[in-house]
Design an enzyme around this catalytic site. Sequence first.
Site, PDB file in Angstrom:
ATOM      1  CD  GLU A  90      56.373  20.330  50.192  1.00  0.00           C
ATOM      2  OE1 GLU A  90      56.041  20.561  49.031  1.00  0.00           O
ATOM      3  OE2 GLU A  90      57.112  19.394  50.510  1.00  0.00           O
ATOM      4  CB  CYS A 103      58.274  15.182  58.840  1.00  0.00           C
ATOM      5  SG  CYS A 103      59.732  15.741  57.984  1.00  0.00           S
ATOM      6  CB  CYS A 110      67.396  23.738  51.716  1.00  0.00           C
ATOM      7  SG  CYS A 110      68.763  23.257  52.781  1.00  0.00           S
ATOM      8  CB  CYS A 114      71.974  17.327  50.017  1.00  0.00           C
ATOM      9  SG  CYS A 114      72.427  18.085  51.584  1.00  0.00           S
ATOM     10  CB  CYS A 117      68.005  16.758  48.992  1.00  0.00           C
ATOM     11  SG  CYS A 117      66.664  17.672  49.743  1.00  0.00           S
ATOM     12  CB  CYS A 338      63.596  10.904  53.548  1.00  0.00           C
ATOM     13  SG  CYS A 338      65.093  11.731  53.989  1.00  0.00           S
TER      14      CYS A 338
HETATM   15  S1  SF4 Z   1      68.854  17.165  52.565  1.00  0.00           S
HETATM   16 FE1  SF4 Z   1      67.833  18.778  51.376  1.00  0.00          FE
HETATM   17  S2  SF4 Z   1      66.707  20.023  52.887  1.00  0.00           S
HETATM   18 FE2  SF4 Z   1      68.224  18.762  54.007  1.00  0.00          FE
HETATM   19  S3  SF4 Z   1      70.049  20.065  54.162  1.00  0.00           S
HETATM   20 FE3  SF4 Z   1      70.329  18.854  52.284  1.00  0.00          FE
HETATM   21  S4  SF4 Z   1      69.463  20.145  50.639  1.00  0.00           S
HETATM   22 FE4  SF4 Z   1      68.732  20.976  52.579  1.00  0.00          FE
END
Ligand code: SF4
Length: 380
Positions: A90, A103, A110, A114, A117, A338
Amino acid sequence: MRHILSYTRQELKAKLTELGLKPFRTKQLWDWVHVRGVVDFDLMDNLPKRERLILAENFSSFLPTITAEQHASDGVIKWLFKMEDGHEVESVFIPEATRGTLCISSQVGCTLTCRFCHTGTQGLSRNLSTEEIVLQVWMARSRIDDWQGRDKPRKISNIVFMGMGEPLYNKDNVFTSCHIFMDEHGMGYGSRKITISTSGVVPEIPAIGEELGVNLAISIHASNNETRTKIMPINNKYDLGQLIESVKAFRLKETRKITWEYIMLDGINDSEEDAKALVKLLDGIPSMVNLIPFNPWPGSPYKPSTTENITKFYKKLQRLGMIAVIRKTRGEDILAACGQLRSETSKRNTVSLEFPTVVDVYGTEAQKQRIKVEITGAEA
Ligand code: SF4
């Protein structure tokens, strides 16, 4: 066969020499690919036919398929690019009055989980290669007709590594792609126009300043270890003390500041005490705090802070002498904001989409290469 977009200019020169082509062909080829936006060797009409055939036999010029192109009501565009192995990546274009930011992603998924996220919920599939990173910029510029030449204003003026993935867990490919973006004879993005955003991979942070000199953004999101560990598991590995030390060792270009990303989560990190602790933590570092209203996604464990609390937090930072901005939420209606990037095809119909009426390729005939658009899984 290596992709033409994976080469730095120096590497390309060496490869052309190996293939028996004159060194000056490097400049011509580089110009076609990175200034005019053409990777179809057949269209490079200032090269002899025989040499175009040699290029086609020795370089891949694969272009991803665009499997979705979503236009938000505020002008934000999100693309899903399907790479050669079928993985989707993306990228999001955010136009503003005086500039346009693209972006881009550095990984498929990932590892970092987090908790606020959306991307973090899908795990890591793999790192993106150099060409897959460069292709995101190349494809986006093609789609919005942004190959006007090096010296003209461009629609995509800034590139930020804030899409899917942790860029410093794919450091080699991210750094090589930055060298390609910054090449003065090619795309020519200045180091001020590129930002690498990290969640805090401490050992690699100084290299961003030493090897690239681009802008640094850090996802901090909390002012104490207890809260940060809860919302960002990477804090177990590199805590706030180590993070601050590594940022102090970062070679900051004159007049620049570190950007600290701070997502506003209701009742978690949004009190005035948190603001005060943040200012204390960042003492002595030229800083700018970017307050990000949280965009909840289906199943997200947090609620967004109230406007009142965001304002109080912001004012507290300002009173204590910290430069701060509240980021305007963009692209909400297509989950492009975001922390909301997620490439799961099955999820595409869950958001309201406004697809373009024209799905063929923008640009001149010469630029209408092999870009395929397959809008799938959504109402046209
Ligand atoms: S915010 Fe999301 S994409 Fe960014 S490092 Fe944390 S888990 Fe990974």
